[in-house]
Design a protein around this motif. Structure first.
Motif, mmCIF file in Angstrom:
data_model
loop_
_atom_site.group_PDB
_atom_site.id
_atom_site.type_symbol
_atom_site.label_atom_id
_atom_site.label_comp_id
_atom_site.label_asym_id
_atom_site.label_seq_id
_atom_site.Cartn_x
_atom_site.Cartn_y
_atom_site.Cartn_z
ATOM 1 N N LYS A 36 39.597 59.288 21.719
ATOM 2 C CA LYS A 36 39.386 57.886 22.044
ATOM 3 C C LYS A 36 40.158 57.526 23.310
ATOM 4 C CE LYS A 36 38.711 56.439 17.247
ATOM 5 N NZ LYS A 36 39.169 55.547 16.163
ATOM 6 N N HIS A 37 39.554 56.634 24.076
ATOM 7 C CA HIS A 37 40.182 56.269 25.360
ATOM 8 C C HIS A 37 41.506 55.542 25.152
ATOM 9 C CE1 HIS A 37 39.325 51.891 25.342
ATOM 10 N NE2 HIS A 37 38.274 52.226 24.620
ATOM 11 N N LEU A 38 41.678 54.884 23.992
ATOM 12 C CA LEU A 38 42.957 54.237 23.711
ATOM 13 C C LEU A 38 44.071 55.255 23.496
ATOM 14 C CD1 LEU A 38 41.729 51.400 21.311
ATOM 15 C CD2 LEU A 38 42.290 51.206 23.739
ATOM 16 N N ASP A 39 43.707 56.438 22.997
ATOM 17 C CA ASP A 39 44.711 57.483 22.794
ATOM 18 C C ASP A 39 45.131 58.135 24.103
ATOM 19 O OD1 ASP A 39 44.642 57.063 20.062
ATOM 20 O OD2 ASP A 39 43.080 58.573 19.718
ATOM 21 N N VAL A 40 44.335 57.960 25.146
ATOM 22 C CA VAL A 40 44.696 58.567 26.429
ATOM 23 C C VAL A 40 45.973 57.938 26.978
ATOM 24 C CG1 VAL A 40 43.925 58.939 28.805
ATOM 25 C CG2 VAL A 40 42.303 59.165 26.932
ATOM 26 N N VAL A 41 46.127 56.611 26.790
ATOM 27 C CA VAL A 41 47.343 55.934 27.269
ATOM 28 C C VAL A 41 48.575 56.491 26.568
ATOM 29 C CG1 VAL A 41 48.460 53.699 27.546
ATOM 30 C CG2 VAL A 41 45.981 53.869 27.704
ATOM 31 N N THR A 42 48.489 56.635 25.251
ATOM 32 C CA THR A 42 49.625 57.184 24.492
ATOM 33 C C THR A 42 49.886 58.630 24.869
ATOM 34 O OG1 THR A 42 48.930 55.755 22.665
ATOM 35 C CG2 THR A 42 50.572 57.424 22.176
ATOM 36 N N LEU A 43 48.825 59.387 25.076
ATOM 37 C CA LEU A 43 48.965 60.797 25.448
ATOM 38 C C LEU A 43 49.675 60.948 26.782
ATOM 39 C CD1 LEU A 43 48.229 63.848 25.257
ATOM 40 C CD2 LEU A 43 46.035 63.257 26.305
ATOM 41 N N LEU A 44 49.250 60.203 27.777
ATOM 42 C CA LEU A 44 49.830 60.351 29.118
ATOM 43 C C LEU A 44 51.240 59.768 29.203
ATOM 44 C CD1 LEU A 44 46.699 59.581 31.318
ATOM 45 C CD2 LEU A 44 47.691 61.800 30.742
ATOM 46 N N ARG A 45 51.585 58.851 28.320
ATOM 47 C CA ARG A 45 52.961 58.340 28.314
ATOM 48 C C ARG A 45 53.919 59.341 27.663
ATOM 49 N NH1 ARG A 45 53.244 52.059 26.630
ATOM 50 N NH2 ARG A 45 55.374 52.405 27.365
ATOM 51 N N CYS A 84 57.080 54.157 31.384
ATOM 52 C CA CYS A 84 56.031 53.502 32.172
ATOM 53 C C CYS A 84 55.539 52.265 31.428
ATOM 54 C CB CYS A 84 54.880 54.467 32.416
ATOM 55 S SG CYS A 84 53.512 53.751 33.356
ATOM 56 N N PRO A 85 55.545 51.083 32.060
ATOM 57 C CA PRO A 85 55.024 49.875 31.391
ATOM 58 C C PRO A 85 53.536 50.017 31.097
ATOM 59 C CG PRO A 85 56.324 49.295 33.326
ATOM 60 C CD PRO A 85 56.106 50.770 33.384
ATOM 61 N N HIS A 86 53.100 49.285 30.068
ATOM 62 C CA HIS A 86 51.694 49.378 29.661
ATOM 63 C C HIS A 86 50.753 48.905 30.770
ATOM 64 C CE1 HIS A 86 48.318 49.553 26.891
ATOM 65 N NE2 HIS A 86 47.979 48.325 27.244
ATOM 66 N N ARG A 87 51.145 47.868 31.502
ATOM 67 C CA ARG A 87 50.280 47.366 32.568
ATOM 68 C C ARG A 87 50.143 48.384 33.701
ATOM 69 N NH1 ARG A 87 52.950 43.344 33.518
ATOM 70 N NH2 ARG A 87 52.053 41.943 31.987
ATOM 71 N N LEU A 138 44.980 54.207 34.941
ATOM 72 C CA LEU A 138 43.694 54.566 34.335
ATOM 73 C C LEU A 138 42.523 53.991 35.131
ATOM 74 C CD1 LEU A 138 44.521 54.115 30.564
ATOM 75 C CD2 LEU A 138 44.020 56.250 31.731
ATOM 76 N N VAL A 139 42.717 52.861 35.774
ATOM 77 C CA VAL A 139 41.667 52.310 36.631
ATOM 78 C C VAL A 139 41.379 53.254 37.788
ATOM 79 C CG1 VAL A 139 41.096 50.423 38.215
ATOM 80 C CG2 VAL A 139 42.107 49.917 35.994
ATOM 81 N N THR A 148 38.692 45.261 33.606
ATOM 82 C CA THR A 148 38.364 44.031 32.874
ATOM 83 C C THR A 148 39.544 43.565 32.029
ATOM 84 O OG1 THR A 148 36.060 44.758 32.766
ATOM 85 C CG2 THR A 148 36.717 42.978 31.293
ATOM 86 N N TYR A 149 40.219 44.518 31.398
ATOM 87 C CA TYR A 149 41.390 44.176 30.578
ATOM 88 C C TYR A 149 42.493 43.548 31.432
ATOM 89 C CZ TYR A 149 45.740 44.905 28.015
ATOM 90 O OH TYR A 149 46.962 44.726 27.434
ATOM 91 N N LEU A 150 42.753 44.095 32.606
ATOM 92 C CA LEU A 150 43.800 43.566 33.476
ATOM 93 C C LEU A 150 43.434 42.174 33.991
ATOM 94 C CD1 LEU A 150 44.761 46.737 35.550
ATOM 95 C CD2 LEU A 150 46.113 45.622 33.778
ATOM 96 N N ILE A 151 42.148 41.951 34.302
ATOM 97 C CA ILE A 151 41.725 40.628 34.756
ATOM 98 C C ILE A 151 41.947 39.591 33.658
ATOM 99 C CG2 ILE A 151 39.705 39.256 35.423
ATOM 100 C CD1 ILE A 151 38.658 41.746 36.850
#
Length: 249
Positions: free
Chosen positions: A38-47, A59-62, A68-69, A147-150
């Motif tokens: 899942k793409h949500l797990d990519v953030v946790t994986l790379l952190r 690394c901050p979430h933002r 990822l963008v 879109t999430y950041l906007i």
């Protein structure tokens, strides 16, 4: 020689040892080896992976969303990303391989370079790691997190405006209170004289005409009554004297 290479290697430079760490952590989220998570797990994986390949724990979430963008992997309909696409995007952004400028033009140049160097590359694999340009309707991780950041920036902007509005209302209330205190300070001498009963210092206002006329008529009546009583007293005095003389004589 292997031990010497291990001790003298600069671990901050991207190398094969980082790829081994990526594969090991990927297997934790993909235990069945389906080649997608899942793409949500990519953030946790790379952190969990230290730089330069990953984002690091601090690394901050933002900031991770901004990375990822720029990675912009293709996003499947079930919300997953492929192993090959994610690994290639991580390496590409870490080494800054054609990441500037228009993304479609950069992808076209990179595809041409890969075909020139690795002529036997499978076209399907090439489409996975470097999507061909021209497909604007394709959903990617970059579009999703953009879109999430906007939305996140809009919520922060709205919250800041509401906070400024509340502060403005409190400032207006403070200004009104200060104006009231200033007015009270200006009239305080008159209030002090009124409370202490020292009304002589207050400016006397002229009485109305009907009150002045009534006061004058009252004074005139008192004066007339005074004269009448004096004349009556004198007449009674003369009578008493004559009466006394008649009795004596």
């Amino acid at each position: 020689m292997d031990n010497f290479d291990y001790l003298t290697r600069d671990w901050s430079i991207l190398g094969p040892h980082h790829l081994d760490e990526f594969i090991r952590l990927w297997s934790e989220y993909d235990p069945d080896a389906k080649g997608r998570i899942k793409h949500l797990d990519v953030v946790t994986l790379l952190r969990k992976i230290s730089p330069p390949l990953g984002f690091g724990k601090l690394c901050p979430h933002r900031m991770a969303c901004k990375r990822l963008v720029s990675m912009n992997m293709p996003l499947n309909s079930d919300g997953t990303v492929l192993f090959n696409a994610t690994l290639f995007a991580v390496v590409r952004t870490s080494l800054s391989i054609k990441t500037d400028g228009n993304i479609d033009e950069a992808n076209a140049e990179l595809r041409a370079t890969i075909k020139q160097i690795w002529k036997r590359t499978n076209p399907k694999l090439l489409d996975q790691v470097v999507p061909p340009p021209g497909n604007d309707d394709e959903v990617t991780v970059g579009k999703f997190y953009a879109t999430y950041l906007i939305q996140d920036y809009f919520r922060r902007f709205k919250k800041r405006k509401e906070q400024e509005g509340k502060e403005g209302q409190s400032e207006n209330a403070t200004i009104t209170l200060q104006a009231g205190l200033r007015t009270l300070h200006e009239v305080s001498p008159a209030l002090k004289r009124a409370i202490s009963g020292n009304l002589d210092e207050l400016s006397e206002e002229p009485e109305p005409m009907h009150r002045e006329t009534a006061a004058k008529s009252h004074q005139a009546n008192e004066h007339a009554l005074g004269k009448h009583s004096l004349s009556s007293g004198s007449r009674s005095g003369d009578f008493d004297v004559k009466y006394q003389k008649g009795v004596i004589f």
